[in-house]
Design a protein around this motif. Structure first.
Motif, PDB file in Angstrom:
ATOM      1  N   ASN A 195       0.800  -1.220   0.000  1.00 18.11           N
ATOM      2  CA  ASN A 195       0.000   0.000   0.000  1.00 18.11           C
ATOM      3  C   ASN A 195       0.836   1.274   0.000  1.00 18.11           C
ATOM      4  OD1 ASN A 195       0.401  -0.937   2.838  1.00 18.11           O
ATOM      5  ND2 ASN A 195      -0.416   1.091   3.273  1.00 18.11           N
TER       6      ASN A 195
ATOM      7  N   GLN B 167       2.598   0.962  -4.043  1.00 16.21           N
ATOM      8  CA  GLN B 167       1.696   1.176  -5.190  1.00 16.21           C
ATOM      9  C   GLN B 167       0.309   1.544  -4.673  1.00 16.21           C
ATOM     10  OE1 GLN B 167       2.713   1.389  -8.209  1.00 16.21           O
ATOM     11  NE2 GLN B 167       4.770   0.527  -7.956  1.00 16.21           N
TER      12      GLN B 167
ATOM     13  N   GLU C 125      -1.869   3.876  -5.524  1.00 14.05           N
ATOM     14  CA  GLU C 125      -2.950   4.097  -6.507  1.00 14.05           C
ATOM     15  C   GLU C 125      -3.477   2.775  -7.032  1.00 14.05           C
ATOM     16  OE1 GLU C 125      -4.468   6.743  -7.031  1.00 14.05           O
ATOM     17  OE2 GLU C 125      -3.126   8.142  -6.013  1.00 14.05           O
ATOM     18  N   ALA C 126      -2.575   1.865  -7.321  1.00  8.72           N
ATOM     19  CA  ALA C 126      -2.997   0.570  -7.868  1.00  8.72           C
ATOM     20  C   ALA C 126      -3.807  -0.218  -6.833  1.00  8.72           C
ATOM     21  CB  ALA C 126      -1.771  -0.238  -8.306  1.00  8.72           C
TER      22      ALA C 126
ATOM     23  N   MET D 298      -5.536   1.085  -4.327  1.00 10.89           N
ATOM     24  CA  MET D 298      -6.829   1.752  -4.163  1.00 10.89           C
ATOM     25  C   MET D 298      -7.753   1.430  -5.338  1.00 10.89           C
ATOM     26  SD  MET D 298      -7.428   3.299  -1.365  1.00 10.89           S
ATOM     27  CE  MET D 298      -8.881   4.208  -1.862  1.00 10.89           C
ATOM     28  N   ALA D 299      -7.186   1.364  -6.531  1.00 14.63           N
ATOM     29  CA  ALA D 299      -8.005   1.056  -7.711  1.00 14.63           C
ATOM     30  C   ALA D 299      -8.639  -0.337  -7.570  1.00 14.63           C
ATOM     31  CB  ALA D 299      -7.148   1.132  -8.968  1.00 14.63           C
ATOM     32  N   GLU D 300      -7.857  -1.297  -7.101  1.00 15.13           N
ATOM     33  CA  GLU D 300      -8.395  -2.649  -6.920  1.00 15.13           C
ATOM     34  C   GLU D 300      -9.436  -2.689  -5.805  1.00 15.13           C
ATOM     35  OE1 GLU D 300      -8.110  -5.102  -8.870  1.00 15.13           O
ATOM     36  OE2 GLU D 300      -6.606  -4.133 -10.134  1.00 15.13           O
TER      37      GLU D 300
ATOM     38  N   ARG E   7     -11.372  -0.226  -4.871  1.00 16.79           N
ATOM     39  CA  ARG E   7     -12.600   0.431  -5.371  1.00 16.79           C
ATOM     40  C   ARG E   7     -13.350  -0.486  -6.339  1.00 16.79           C
ATOM     41  NH1 ARG E   7      -9.209   5.291  -5.996  1.00 16.79           N
ATOM     42  NH2 ARG E   7      -9.522   6.593  -4.164  1.00 16.79           N
ATOM     43  N   ARG E   8     -12.595  -1.245  -7.084  1.00 18.93           N
ATOM     44  CA  ARG E   8     -13.223  -2.173  -8.022  1.00 18.93           C
ATOM     45  C   ARG E   8     -13.962  -3.294  -7.278  1.00 18.93           C
ATOM     46  NH1 ARG E   8     -11.911  -6.657 -10.462  1.00 18.93           N
ATOM     47  NH2 ARG E   8      -9.904  -6.844  -9.418  1.00 18.93           N
TER      48      ARG E   8
ATOM     49  N   TYR F  65     -18.295   1.152  -3.619  1.00 14.50           N
ATOM     50  CA  TYR F  65     -17.778   1.904  -4.773  1.00 14.50           C
ATOM     51  C   TYR F  65     -18.448   1.483  -6.076  1.00 14.50           C
ATOM     52  CZ  TYR F  65     -14.093   3.829  -1.858  1.00 14.50           C
ATOM     53  OH  TYR F  65     -13.418   4.500  -0.895  1.00 14.50           O
TER      54      TYR F  65
END
Lengths: 330, 243
Positions: A311, A314, A316-317, A319-321, A323-324, A329
């Protein structure tokens, strides 16, 4: 021969001139919540003992609760970025587990795997009175999240494991050599050992102070993309004694690791997200092989260019996962 | 007065020996005036030690010359800057009965070490006792050692300071804003119990020593290799007469 007398006089003089003792609060490591009332805390009754724990909450209490469980040799500070990032949709509760970080130190008898589950139950009663909550756990926190889910599947609404530790002793036995590479000639270890030449580890503070150095140790080089220069890992205090007790409970590579966090996981039908770094000894490939099979409905995702400290490496990566995957979200 | 002074020196010398991990005690047993030693130490971190013993034949304790010792110990791995452990002391041999004798002494120590958390300069005293059988060629002795460091100077690194940051919620503050630098009192002990075996010729010799060490602590930890706490020590030392 006068050297001896001069030396003795120097020692006596230096002792007399020292106003402070190395054993005073805050000299080496930050005081804990029971020692510093300015820190936010919550009292938990676990294993029959009341202890103060350091808790931070993020987001609106009206949002669905999400518990973030930190790993070993760590505390909640290491996942602050995730707490802040998830606070727009969740009521994020992050605390230093008993004996770790700024939470009160505990005795050996107070740490068992049952007590660790009881601790989450106690937090749930306070911060998720509705009964269910989302759990994100990292490393040991991932193992604990799995253990909790195996015991209380009905309470875990969503489950995310980031680089979880091996969930059984048998798996740990196989993977241990890739996680910790102990060498007598290791420079980090040599420094740890030599600190006794200067500071006597007489009490918890000195041991915690020393344990902080493990976070930069090259003995766990396999965790990181660059094992010589591991990424910074923000922590307030490593609970050296707690780590000792936890390792005792888990076992060791000589006599064997004898824990099993998996019985009951087969009952957990909700989707599980498992994140693994591309260059960690507990990364994606390991998670796919060792962790995924214990869950009926789990998916593993690789975070590229990331080691165990996924964390911070990476953000952003990750957080993107999250949120997905996370329901709020979608 | 002169006799009193002599007794005082003898008593002090009796409490004095060359500490480190007590490796050069054999030095005072050689007949020369100057003895050089070099050896490997593991206490438990690996280091190399060089020492010089100067025997004063005019100053005797129980009929045996007192040797004054200077030793410097340099770690072999993981050094930050010039780490060293300097010892200055003296030692002698106390006959008890027949070949049963005791080497005893105290040394002043000054150690500089540095690591990720900071730089440390500590000072203290080390006392050693070697009761054993002292033969012409072979020596076998039990080692009792105690190293006390009452004072340490710490200069914390930025890494150690970072642990104190971001602890108080926004808008609040507390009393503890960082680790404390400077001279600090402490009561740090390392206790050792081991065995020493030595073999000596007329002008040189070797000594092997190993044993257990314990750092008294309130937590009750004797063995925690994760943080470098190992209850063992050892050394291999050679010594040779140079004068």
């Amino acid at each position: 021969m006068f050297i001896r007398y001069i030396a003795l006089a120097c020692i006596v003089g230096a002792c007399c001139s020292c106003q402070k003792s190395v054993y005073e609060l805050g000299v080496l490591v930050p005081p804990t919540v029971d020692q510093d009332p300015a820190l936010p805390s919550q009292i938990l009754q676990v294993a029959g003992v009341s202890r103060k724990v350091h808790v931070r909450v993020y987001g609106s209490p009206a949002s669905p609760p999400l518990f973030l469980l930190h790993g070993s040799y760590s505390d909640s500070r290491s996942h602050r970025n995730l707490c802040e990032g998830l606070a727009d949709r969740y009521f994020v509760v992050s605390w230093d587990q008993r004996g770790c970080g700024l939470s009160e130190r505990i005795t050996e008898a107070e740490f068992t795997f049952d007590a660790a589950v009881e601790e989450i139950d106690a937090m749930q009663r306070i911060y998720a009175p509705g009964g269910t909550f989302t759990v994100i756990g990292h490393s040991w926190g991932g193992g604990l999240a799995a253990l909790y889910t195996s015991r209380r599947p009905e309470k875990v609404r969503q489950l995310v494991l980031m680089e979880p530790m091996p969930l059984t002793g048998a798996d740990m036995q196989q993977l241990f050599k890739t996680i910790v590479e102990f060498s007598y000639f290791n420079e980090s270890w040599s420094q740890l050992a030599r600190q006794s030449q200067a500071l006597g580890p007489r009490d918890h503070e000195q041991i915690d102070y020393r344990a902080m150095m493990i976070l930069r140790s090259t003995m766990t080089a396999g965790y990181h993309c660059d094992g010589i220069n591991p990424p910074a890992w923000p922590v307030w205090r490593v609970g050296g004694f707690l780590e000792y007790v936890r390792n005792k409970r888990l076992g060791n590579p000589v006599s064997g690791f004898k824990y099993d966090f998996t019985p009951g996981l087969e009952r957990y039908a909700n989707p599980v997200l498992i994140l693994g770094g591309s260059c960690s000894s507990l990364g994606y490939e390991v998670q796919k092989k060792y962790t995924i099979p214990y869950f009926p409905n789990a998916q593993a995702v690789e975070i590229r260019e990331a080691g165990h400290r996924i964390n911070v490496e990476q953000y952003e990566a990750v957080m993107a996962e999250l949120r997905r995957f996370l329901l709020e979200y979608r | 007065m002169r006799a009193l002074f002599r007794v005082l020196i003898l008593v002090l010398s009796a409490c004095i020996a060359f500490a480190a991990s007590a490796q050069h005690y054999m030095g005072v047993l050689l007949p020369g005036a100057g003895i050089v030693g070099i050896g490997l130490h593991a206490d438990p971190a690996l280091s190399v030690q060089a020492d010089y013993t100067h025997r004063l034949n005019g100053l005797q304790l129980a009929g045996h010359p007192v040797g004054f010792v200077a030793a410097v110990n340099i770690p072999l791995f993981g050094t930050h800057g010039l780490d060293f452990d300097l010892r200055l002391g003296a030692g002698s041999l106390l006959p008890v009965a027949g070949n049963f004798k005791v080497v005893t002494g105290v040394a002043w120590s000054l150690s500089r070490t540095a690591d990720l958390n900071g730089k440390y300069l500590s000072s203290g005293l080390k006392m050693d006792l070697y009761p054993g059988i002292y033969g012409r060629r072979w020596i076998g002795a039990v080692h009792f050692g105690s190293h006390w460091r009452p004072v340490v100077h710490i200069a914390h690194s930025d890494y150690a300071r970072q642990a104190f940051q971001d602890r108080y919620p926004a808008g609040t503050s507390g009393s503890f804003d960082g680790p404390q630098d400077g001279w600090l009192r402490q009561n740090a002990f390392i206790q050792q119990l081991g065995l020493a075996v030595a073999w000596r010729r007329d002008t040189w010799g070797m000594q092997l020593q190993t044993g257990f060490q314990y750092i008294p602590n309130k937590v009750g930890l004797a063995f925690l290799p994760d943080v470098g706490l190992m209850p063992v020590y050892g050394s291999l030392q050679t010594f040779i007469k140079v004068r």
